[in-house]
Enzyme design. Structure first.
Site, PDB file in Angstrom:
ATOM      1  N   GLU A 180      37.297  40.245  32.650  1.00  0.00           N
ATOM      2  CA  GLU A 180      36.286  39.284  33.094  1.00  0.00           C
ATOM      3  C   GLU A 180      36.076  39.315  34.606  1.00  0.00           C
ATOM      4  O   GLU A 180      35.438  38.416  35.167  1.00  0.00           O
ATOM      5  CB  GLU A 180      36.679  37.883  32.639  1.00  0.00           C
ATOM      6  CG  GLU A 180      36.815  37.744  31.128  1.00  0.00           C
ATOM      7  CD  GLU A 180      35.487  37.561  30.409  1.00  0.00           C
ATOM      8  OE1 GLU A 180      34.699  36.710  30.819  1.00  0.00           O
ATOM      9  OE2 GLU A 180      35.244  38.300  29.432  1.00  0.00           O
ATOM     10  N   HIS A 259      38.198  30.722  32.500  1.00  0.00           N
ATOM     11  CA  HIS A 259      38.589  31.661  33.554  1.00  0.00           C
ATOM     12  C   HIS A 259      39.530  30.953  34.520  1.00  0.00           C
ATOM     13  O   HIS A 259      39.476  29.733  34.688  1.00  0.00           O
ATOM     14  CB  HIS A 259      37.371  32.161  34.346  1.00  0.00           C
ATOM     15  CG  HIS A 259      36.457  33.054  33.580  1.00  0.00           C
ATOM     16  ND1 HIS A 259      35.081  32.969  33.667  1.00  0.00           N
ATOM     17  CD2 HIS A 259      36.707  34.059  32.713  1.00  0.00           C
ATOM     18  CE1 HIS A 259      34.532  33.874  32.879  1.00  0.00           C
ATOM     19  NE2 HIS A 259      35.492  34.546  32.290  1.00  0.00           N
ATOM     20  N   CYS A 378      31.548  30.557  40.718  1.00  0.00           N
ATOM     21  CA  CYS A 378      31.052  31.505  39.717  1.00  0.00           C
ATOM     22  C   CYS A 378      29.885  32.322  40.257  1.00  0.00           C
ATOM     23  O   CYS A 378      29.668  33.465  39.860  1.00  0.00           O
ATOM     24  CB  CYS A 378      30.601  30.766  38.470  1.00  0.00           C
ATOM     25  SG  CYS A 378      31.933  30.168  37.418  1.00  0.00           S
TER      26      CYS A 378
END
Length: 455
Positions: A180, A259, A378
Site C-alpha cells: 500500500e 493504513h 493521504c
C-alpha cells in the site's frame, strides 16, 4: 554529503490532484469514512479546489510543494478486459445495468491519495546515491489495483533523469506481496539530509511462521504484508541497520485504521502515534532508538485521551507533520479535528503544550477527501530531494503562484460541481474527463502518460 549539500536537502510534498470523477461509492472495505458516505453526492470541483488551496497555503508558508496528476477515469479499458464490449457509451451503459459496483470502481478518483502511490528512498540512504521509487501494487482492492501502471509512468515522467532517480517494478499483485505504499512507511532521521531509518509497518505475514506474539485482525483485512515491505527495502538497497519492521495493532485495523498513517505520523526525529498504533510498542521504539543516529522523539497519545473512534473519525494522525528551519514542527490537521472535543483538547493541552517540537497546528478543510476516508497526509507523497535532484525534475510540477492560478482555472473549466453515483454512466462525463486530462499533461509538461494518449 557535505554540510552545504545537507542544508540544501528538502522534503517535497507531492499532492495528488482530485480527479474529475471524484465520487462517493463506498468502495474501501475497512475504511469507515468511505463506507459510511457511500452513495452520497460529491462535488469534484470543490474537492479539487480544496486540495489546491491546501497545497498553496503550504507553499506560501515556505514548504516545498509539488503536484501529481489524477488517473484516467472512467477506466473503460478495464471494463473491456472484464467482457464489456461495444462503443464507450455502450460499455458504460451495460456496466451500469449489469455491474454497477464495477462501474463505480473504474470511476474512482482514489489516486488523489498519493501516500499510496509508492515507497520512496532518498539518495542519502541508497547505496547508489539515487532516489529510489517503487509504485505500490494496491492489490487489496480492485479500484486501486487499476492505478500502478499509470502511477509508474507518471513517476518516470517527472523523475526521469537516470543519473538521479531509479525506478523499480511493482511487486507481484498477489495477497502475499500486498503493498500500500508510503501510507505504511515512515522515514525517521535528524535533519532530512542526514541518513535515516525506515519504519515499515505491516498488518500480516504471508509466509513462514508468524512472529512470536503476532496475530491478525478479525473484522477488517490487513492490507500490507511483511513480505511486501521487506521486498521494497531490498529493491532500494536498504540494510538491516536502516530498517525497522513493526506490526500494526490488529485491534486498530478492526477499528478502521486501514493504513498506519491513520494512527501514526512521523517526520525528522518525531514520531507522533496513538498507543494502539503498534502491536509491540516498546519493541518498535527500542529498535528505532538503537538504529537512529539522532535521538528519537516519540509523542504518544494515550487511549484515555483519544479513543479509537475519535482517532478514526477525526484523522488526527493522518495530519501532515512538517519540519521548520528552527527545529519546530507544524501539524496540519483536517477540520474534523475541531469537531471532536477530546481530539481538539488533546491537540491544545497535550501536543502544543507538551515537551515536543510541535509548536503550531494549522486547520485545513479537505471535507471532500475526508468523506471518502483520506485526510491531509493521504493527499501527499513525500520525496526528500537535494537541490540538484530538484533541478533535475522534468515537467512543471513544483507549485508556484502561476501554476496554482493555471490549475485553479483548469479545474473551473473542466470539473462538475455535482456528481451522483448514477452520473458515472454518462458518456459525456468520460469525454469531459479525457479532455481535462489531455490539457493537464500539457499544462504540467509531463508528456503522454495516460492510456488514451499512448494509443
Amino acid at each position: 554529503m557535505s554540510a552545504a549539500d545537507i542544508s540544501s536537502v528538502r522534503e517535497v510534498n507531492f499532492d495528488g490532484l482530485v480527479g474529475p470523477t471524484h465520487n462517493y461509492s463506498g468502495l474501501a472495505v475497512g475504511n469507515v469514512a468511505s463506507m459510511s458516505h457511500g452513495g452520497l453526492v460529491s462535488n469534484p470541483k470543490e474537492g479539487a479546489l480544496q486540495g489546491l488551496l491546501k497545497m498553496k497555503s503550504l507553499m506560501d508558508a515556505g514548504y516545498a510543494q509539488g503536484v501529481l496528476p489524477p488517473q484516467q477515469r472512467p477506466d473503460i479499458g478495464a471494463l473491456r478486459d472484464l467482457g464489456f464490449s461495444g462503443s464507450n457509451g455502450e460499455v458504460l451503459a451495460r456496466a451500469s445495468k449489469e455491474a454497477p459496483q464495477l462501474l463505480r470502481a473504474v470511476c474512482s478518483a482514489s489516486s488523489m491519495w498519493t501516500a499510496n502511490a509508492g515507497t520512496i528512498t532518498p539518495s542519502i540512504d541508497a547505496p547508489d546515491s539515487r532516489v529510489h521509487f517503487t509504485p505500490a501494487n494496491l492489490q487489496s482492492s480492485f479500484h486501486r489495483y487499476l492505478e500502478p501502471q499509470t502511477t509508474g509512468r507518471v513517476l518516470k515522467a517527472i523523475f526521469r533523469d537516470e543519473q538521479h532517480f531509479c525506478h523499480h517494478p511493482v511487486l507481484p499483485a498477489t495477497p502475499a506481496f500486498s503493498d500500500e505504499g508510503a501510507a505504511n512507511h515512515t522515514r525517521l532521521c535528524g535533519e532530512h539530509g542526514e541518513p535515516g531509518v525506515h519504519l515499515f509497518v505491516y498488518g500480516r505475514q504471508a509466509f513462514g511462521d508468524v512472529r512470536s506474539g503476532e496475530r491478525e485482525p478479525k473484522r477488517y483485512p490487513a492490507r500490507q504484508t511483511l513480505e511486501a515491505s521487506q521486498a521494497v527495502a531490498r529493491q532500494h538497497g536498504l540494510t538491516e541497520a536502516q530498517t525497522v519492521f513493526s506490526q500494526q495493532h490488529p485491534d486498530a485495523i478492526d477499528a478502521g485504521v486501514f493504513h498506519n498513517d491513520v494512527i501514526a505520523v512521523g517526520n525528522g526525529p518525531v514520531l507522533l502515534y496513538h498507543e494502539m498504533a503498534f502491536l509491540d510498542e516498546e519493541g518498535t521504539l527500542d529498535e528505532l532508538r538503537a538504529k537512529m543516529a539522532s535521538p528519537l522523539i516519540p509523542v504518544r497519545v494515550p487511549l484515555e485521551a483519544v479513543s479509537m473512534e475519535d482517532a478514526v473519525a477525526s484523522y488526527l494522525f493522518n495530519s501532515q507533520l512538517l519540519s521548520n528551519p528552527d527545529g519546530t514542527m507544524t501539524l496540519v490537521v483536517p477540520g474534523e479535528c475541531q469537531e471532536r472535543e477530546a481530539v481538539w483538547r488533546t491537540i491544545q493541552d497535550y501536543l502544543l503544550a507538551g515537551n515536543n517540537p510541535i509548536s503550531e497546528v494549522v486547520v485545513k478543510d479537505v471535507k471532500q477527501s475526508m468523506r471518502n476516508g483520506g485526510g491531509p497526509a493521504c493527499l501527499r507523497l513525500r520525496v526528500v530531494l537535494t537541490e540538484a535532484e530538484r533541478a533535475a525534475l522534468s515537467g512543471r510540477v513544483l507549485l508556484t503562484n502561476a501554476l496554482y492560478t493555471d490549475l485553479t482555472a483548469w479545474v473551473e473549466r473542466h470539473y462538475r460541481d455535482r456528481l451522483a453515483p448514477d452520473d458515472l454512466a454518462d458518456p459525456q462525463l468520460a469525454g469531459e474527463s479525457l479532455a481535462a486530462l489531455d490539457e493537464l499533461t500539457q499544462l504540467l509538461k509531463i508528456g503522454p502518460v495516460y492510456p488514451f494518449q499512448l494509443g
